[in-house]
Design an enzyme around this catalytic site. Structure first.
Site, mmCIF file in Angstrom:
data_model
loop_
_atom_site.group_PDB
_atom_site.id
_atom_site.type_symbol
_atom_site.label_atom_id
_atom_site.label_comp_id
_atom_site.label_asym_id
_atom_site.label_seq_id
_atom_site.Cartn_x
_atom_site.Cartn_y
_atom_site.Cartn_z
ATOM 1 N N HIS A 101 0.840 -1.213 0.000
ATOM 2 C CA HIS A 101 0.000 0.000 0.000
ATOM 3 C C HIS A 101 0.874 1.262 0.000
ATOM 4 C CE1 HIS A 101 -3.924 -2.001 0.928
ATOM 5 N NE2 HIS A 101 -3.134 -2.908 1.471
ATOM 6 N N ASN A 174 -10.341 -2.670 2.578
ATOM 7 C CA ASN A 174 -10.046 -2.646 1.141
ATOM 8 C C ASN A 174 -11.336 -2.379 0.362
ATOM 9 O OD1 ASN A 174 -7.280 -3.198 1.262
ATOM 10 N ND2 ASN A 174 -7.548 -5.404 1.085
ATOM 11 N N HIS A 365 -3.761 1.141 12.009
ATOM 12 C CA HIS A 365 -3.505 -0.130 12.711
ATOM 13 C C HIS A 365 -4.844 -0.758 13.070
ATOM 14 C CE1 HIS A 365 -2.186 -3.186 15.310
ATOM 15 N NE2 HIS A 365 -2.033 -2.494 16.415
HETATM 16 C C1 HEM Z 1 -8.002 -8.349 4.932
HETATM 17 C C2 HEM Z 1 -6.760 -8.226 4.679
HETATM 18 C C3 HEM Z 1 -6.046 -6.914 4.646
HETATM 19 C C4 HEM Z 1 -6.505 -5.654 4.430
HETATM 20 C C5 HEM Z 1 -7.912 -5.228 4.145
HETATM 21 C C6 HEM Z 1 -5.393 -4.757 4.521
HETATM 22 C C7 HEM Z 1 -5.465 -3.391 4.353
HETATM 23 C C8 HEM Z 1 -4.410 -2.537 4.417
HETATM 24 C C9 HEM Z 1 -4.439 -1.148 4.117
HETATM 25 C C10 HEM Z 1 -5.656 -0.366 3.702
HETATM 26 C C11 HEM Z 1 -3.199 -0.667 4.258
HETATM 27 C C12 HEM Z 1 -2.755 0.760 3.972
HETATM 28 C C13 HEM Z 1 -2.819 1.586 5.172
HETATM 29 C C14 HEM Z 1 -2.463 2.983 4.822
HETATM 30 O O1 HEM Z 1 -3.155 3.582 3.985
HETATM 31 O O2 HEM Z 1 -1.496 3.518 5.390
HETATM 32 C C15 HEM Z 1 -2.371 -1.741 4.672
HETATM 33 C C16 HEM Z 1 -1.051 -1.634 4.927
HETATM 34 C C17 HEM Z 1 -0.339 -2.659 5.436
HETATM 35 N N1 HEM Z 1 -0.783 -3.949 5.670
HETATM 36 FE FE1 HEM Z 1 -2.562 -4.689 5.345
HETATM 37 N N2 HEM Z 1 -4.283 -5.466 4.820
HETATM 38 C C18 HEM Z 1 -4.656 -6.798 4.926
HETATM 39 C C19 HEM Z 1 -3.892 -7.844 5.271
HETATM 40 C C20 HEM Z 1 -2.688 -7.705 5.822
HETATM 41 C C21 HEM Z 1 -1.972 -8.740 6.464
HETATM 42 C C22 HEM Z 1 -2.458 -10.178 6.654
HETATM 43 C C23 HEM Z 1 -0.811 -8.208 6.875
HETATM 44 C C24 HEM Z 1 0.305 -8.849 7.606
HETATM 45 C C25 HEM Z 1 0.202 -9.956 8.309
HETATM 46 C C26 HEM Z 1 -0.802 -6.810 6.459
HETATM 47 C C27 HEM Z 1 0.230 -5.928 6.626
HETATM 48 C C28 HEM Z 1 0.251 -4.639 6.207
HETATM 49 C C29 HEM Z 1 1.398 -3.778 6.323
HETATM 50 C C30 HEM Z 1 2.754 -4.159 6.868
HETATM 51 C C31 HEM Z 1 1.015 -2.531 5.833
HETATM 52 C C32 HEM Z 1 1.864 -1.274 5.770
HETATM 53 C C33 HEM Z 1 1.463 -0.432 6.950
HETATM 54 C C34 HEM Z 1 2.273 0.835 7.125
HETATM 55 O O3 HEM Z 1 3.453 0.866 6.764
HETATM 56 O O4 HEM Z 1 1.708 1.805 7.658
HETATM 57 N N3 HEM Z 1 -1.967 -6.540 5.842
HETATM 58 N N4 HEM Z 1 -3.131 -2.884 4.765
#
Ligand code: HEM
Length: 757
Positions: A101, A174, A365
């Site tokens: 993202h 999402n 978060h």
């Molecule tokens: C239903 C599944 C998931 C959804 C809907 C989702 C949604 C998102 C969204 C919207 C962001 C962007 C946040 C922003 O705009 O700053 C993000 C970032 C991220 N997601 Fe997820 N994610 C999912 C699954 C996962 C899983 C399973 C993991 C790890 C186990 C993960 C790890 C991360 C990480 C590391 C970031 C970067 C966050 C940052 O640097 O601020 N995501 N995710």
């Protein structure tokens, strides 16, 4: 030249203009009372109008053009603290982009609940319809780097931070309600597979490559998500025109402690719209910031995007009454089974002041929740609870990023967390532990009746085990339901998307394995994709369909098990059943040259503005254009700087001289031709028809409106044609195979979902 002579005289004076520091008050527009987050952010705002240039230490700078040297042709001196400070700061301007993202756009706004939700939840921000809870939203793509195109075929992030009086609540969702994997332990794998390949870092922001489809072909649980990302949902027309989903099942808990399951939805009031794939690829070249610009401009124009927050609520006693598991993030609860109740509205009404400070530094978060909302045991959700805080420690450089203004809670923060890089808070006093007597036990714990957070006391009596519940094994029923719920046009797009994506895969066995998986969803779909790839669907695979055979080899645990469920169709899954108002805020290009027919421009413009559309002129040259009766209009774009892919509809203004000047440019016929191929509404008045003819376009198409004289009638017809969003009858049906009808079987048969192992 030195300006030192001014120094002494001005030491105590303000700089000589009338600038003033931003106080944030201008930014309260739209809020009855003062918005508490705006007030909070204002404490950190800097506005340099009217101010002297200073160093980071506040020293006024006299010469920002020359470094300190030994003579005007001599070497720079180490002593030059101003040079060193400036260069050092510049050298450290970058922070790591998000692992996923990375590419995103943000906006501020507010949320208001329609009715008190006390029956379901004690969450304070869901009780009082008069309260506006400030929000910050970040939309994103997943695969690409920070500078990649907005129009990648990809799931879009839809993350909302609610600054509630009880602390921050982040709904990190999402635009697709399911996910690729069921367990967070697979997240690094799916992300490594979809990101550019590690040996050559190609391709950027694209899933159409071997490693992604290699992984997917071995991960049957991804098939429902694959149907969504191969559909037009993955190429939205605008962030403003896409749904959002919390994906996981969460819990709502009321004051009495009663819990219910909940799925969160965001429903855009502008309806659901997408672009077509060819258009998406061209927009990526013409304007890679297309979605970012669209969001920014809409807010600047006062066309504030709005979404209703929806909830699907399931009583605890019904937890196990579905054909799927509520804890499985590859499943939706069809809206026909549990309707979505719309409980409030979010409005985005303010662009960020500074991209880095706000959109880049915001840290969402999943674990940021407030009393009245809680988690479930969804194994993807559980892993996410660890991941966000962990990754942000690196991305934002330490444990104090909650103090960054965009992340700061409007509820006061008091605890014994201390120190760390870049600590801003000056915690006073001797005590930084609990329990204590030296500070009378403060800060003290809050009782439940004082908004103290308590986790839902779910009863768990289980063995510690690495295993997936058999209730997670049906990977195809909902994938088939999604596919069967699409219109013919949308199914055709899925077929083409799969042909494109798998066509870019170089390893033939990966393509074949994918065909075998697709055949589990729908044999006709698989056959059409296979035809496009020049392959046949394999009946036997050298590797099992699912590689994850448990170590004990128990075949009962073998996935996927034979699918038994016919889930029928869910009409709301088709975007074409959710068009909403396809005219409001849509952009119409007026092709016009000097000597245009004044009324054909003015009256059409009026008709479109009345319907809520935006009008932009595109002309052979920039500057001003003269009408035949003296009207003067500004050219917003030239044919070189604009392209029809950046607009929703095209109108060719009448006037012989205008058309002749347009016809002298090849781009004008390309402009309408491309709009036609992308199924957009096209209009032409009077001589404007000559341009359509020159481009070889038919004038009797339902989405082509032409007329002479009565522009008001033409305007009404044009608006009505736009309401259909696109005129799909023009699309080629080349994905049809042999005598197969384009209409695909609407029921899932047992045969079409047999396991191949
Ligand atoms: C239903 C599944 C998931 C959804 C809907 C989702 C949604 C998102 C969204 C919207 C962001 C962007 C946040 C922003 O705009 O700053 C993000 C970032 C991220 N997601 Fe997820 N994610 C999912 C699954 C996962 C899983 C399973 C993991 C790890 C186990 C993960 C790890 C991360 C990480 C590391 C970031 C970067 C966050 C940052 O640097 O601020 N995501 N995710």
């Amino acid at each position: 030249m030195s300006t030192r002579k001014n120094d002494k005289a001005n030491k105590s004076k303000k700089a000589p203009t009338n600038g003033s520091r931003a106080n944030g008050s201008r930014r309260n527009a739209g809020y009855g009372a003062v918005d508490p987050k705006i007030e909070d952010l204002a404490k950190n705002m800097e506005e340099s109008a009217g101010e002297f240039l200073t160093s980071d230490q506040g020293i006024r700078i006299n010469d920002n053009q020359n470094s300190l040297k030994a003579g005007n042709r001599g070497p720079s001196l180490l002593e030059d603290f101003l040079l060193r400070e400036k260069i050092t700061h510049f050298d450290h301007e970058r922070i790591p982009e998000r692992v996923v993202h990375a590419r995103g756009s943000g906006a501020h706004g507010y949320f208001q609940v329609y009715e008190p939700m006390s029956q379901y939840t004690k969450a304070g921000f869901l009780q009082d319809p008069s309260v506006r809870t400030p929000v910050f939203v970040r939309f994103s793509t997943v695969q690409g780097s920070r500078g990649s195109t907005d129009l990648a075929r990809d799931v879009r992030g839809f993350a909302v931070k609610f600054y509630t009086q009880e602390g921050n609540f982040d709904l990190v969702g999402n635009n697709i309600p399911v996910f690729f994997i069921q367990d967070a332990i697979k997240f690094p794998d799916v992300v490594h597979a979809v990101k550019p390949e590690p040996h050559n870092e190609m391709p950027q922001a694209a899933s159409a490559h071997d490693t992604f489809w290699d992984f997917i072909s071995l991960t049957p649980e991804s098939m429902h998500m694959i149907m969504w990302v191969m559909s037009d949902r993955a190429i939205p027309r605008s962030y403003r025109m896409m749904e959002g989903f919390g994906v996981h099942t969460f819990r709502l808990i009321n004051e009495a402690g009663k819990a219910r399951f909940v799925k969160f939805h965001w429903k855009p009031l502008l309806g659901l719209h997408a672009v077509v794939w060819d258009e998406a690829q061209k927009i990526s070249g013409k304007d890679p910031d297309f979605h970012r610009r669209d969001l920014w401009e809409a807010i600047e124009n006062g066309d504030y995007p709005e979404w209703e927050l929806g909830v699907q609520i399931v009583e605890e006693k019904d937890e196990l009454s579905f054909d799927f598991d509520l804890l499985d993030p590859t499943k939706i609860i069809p809206e026909e089974i549990v309707p979505v109740q719309r409980i409030g509205k979010m409005t985005l009404n303010r662009n960020p002041d500074n991209f880095f400070a706000e959109t880049e530094q915001v840290a969402f978060h999943l674990g940021n929740i407030v009393p009245g909302i809680d988690f479930t045991n969804d194994p993807l959700l559980q892993g996410r609870l660890f991941s966000y805080l962990d990754t942000q420690l690196t991305r934002l450089g330490g444990p104090n990023f909650h103090e960054i203004p965009i992340n700061r809670s409007i509820a006061p923060v008091h605890n014994n967390n201390r120190d760390g890089f870049m600590r801003q808070t000056i915690n006073r006093g001797q005590v930084s532990y609990d329990p204590n007597t030296l500070r009378g036990g403060c800060p003290f714990q809050a009782g439940m009746d004082m908004s103290g957070f308590t986790s839902y006391a779910e009863r768990i009596d289980a063995q510690k085990i690495r295993e997936r519940s058999a209730s997670f094994f049906d990977h195809f029923s909902q994938a088939a339901m999604f596919f069967n719920s699409q219109s013919d046009v949308e199914q055709n797009h899925i077929v083409k998307a799969l042909r494109f994506e798998l066509g870019k895969v170089e390893t033939i066995p990966i393509r074949e394995r994918m065909l075998a998986l697709l055949a589990q969803v729908d044999k006709t779909l698989a056959k059409k994709v296979a035809d496009g790839l020049g392959l046949t669907i394999p009946t036997k695979l050298d590797l099992p369909l699912n590689m994850h055979v448990p170590a004990d080899g128990d075949p009962k645990k073998f996935q996927p098990k034979r699918t038994k469920v016919d889930m029928g169709v869910s009409p709301v899954l088709s975007m074409l059943n959710n068009l909403g108002d396809a005219v409001k805020t849509r952009k119409v290009a007026f092709l016009v040259g000097d000597g245009f027919d004044d009324m054909s421009l003015l009256e059409m413009k009026q008709a479109l503005l009345t319907a809520g559309a935006k009008v932009m002129t595109v002309a052979p040259h920039l500057g001003v254009l003269m009408g035949q009766d003296g009207e003067v209009v500004k050219a917003d774009h030239s044919l070189l700087t604009a392209s029809s892919v950046l607009f929703d509809a095209v109108y060719v203004v009448g006037g012989q001289a205008s058309i002749e000047s347009l016809l002298r440019e090849n781009e004008s016929t390309n402009f309408v031709l491309e709009a036609y191929r992308h199924c957009k509404t096209i209009g032409a008045a009077g001589a404007g028809v000559e341009l359509l003819r020159a481009a070889g376009l038919p004038t009797e198409d339902p989405g082509v409106v032409v007329g002479d004289g009565d522009i008001k009638t033409l305007g009404a017809e044009f608006v009505e044609a736009m309401r259909l969003h696109r005129h799909w009858g023009r699309e080629s049906t080349e994905t049809q195979t042999g005598e197969q009808p384009l209409m695909i079987n609407r029921t899932v048969t047992q045969e079409s979902t047999e396991s191949v192992q």
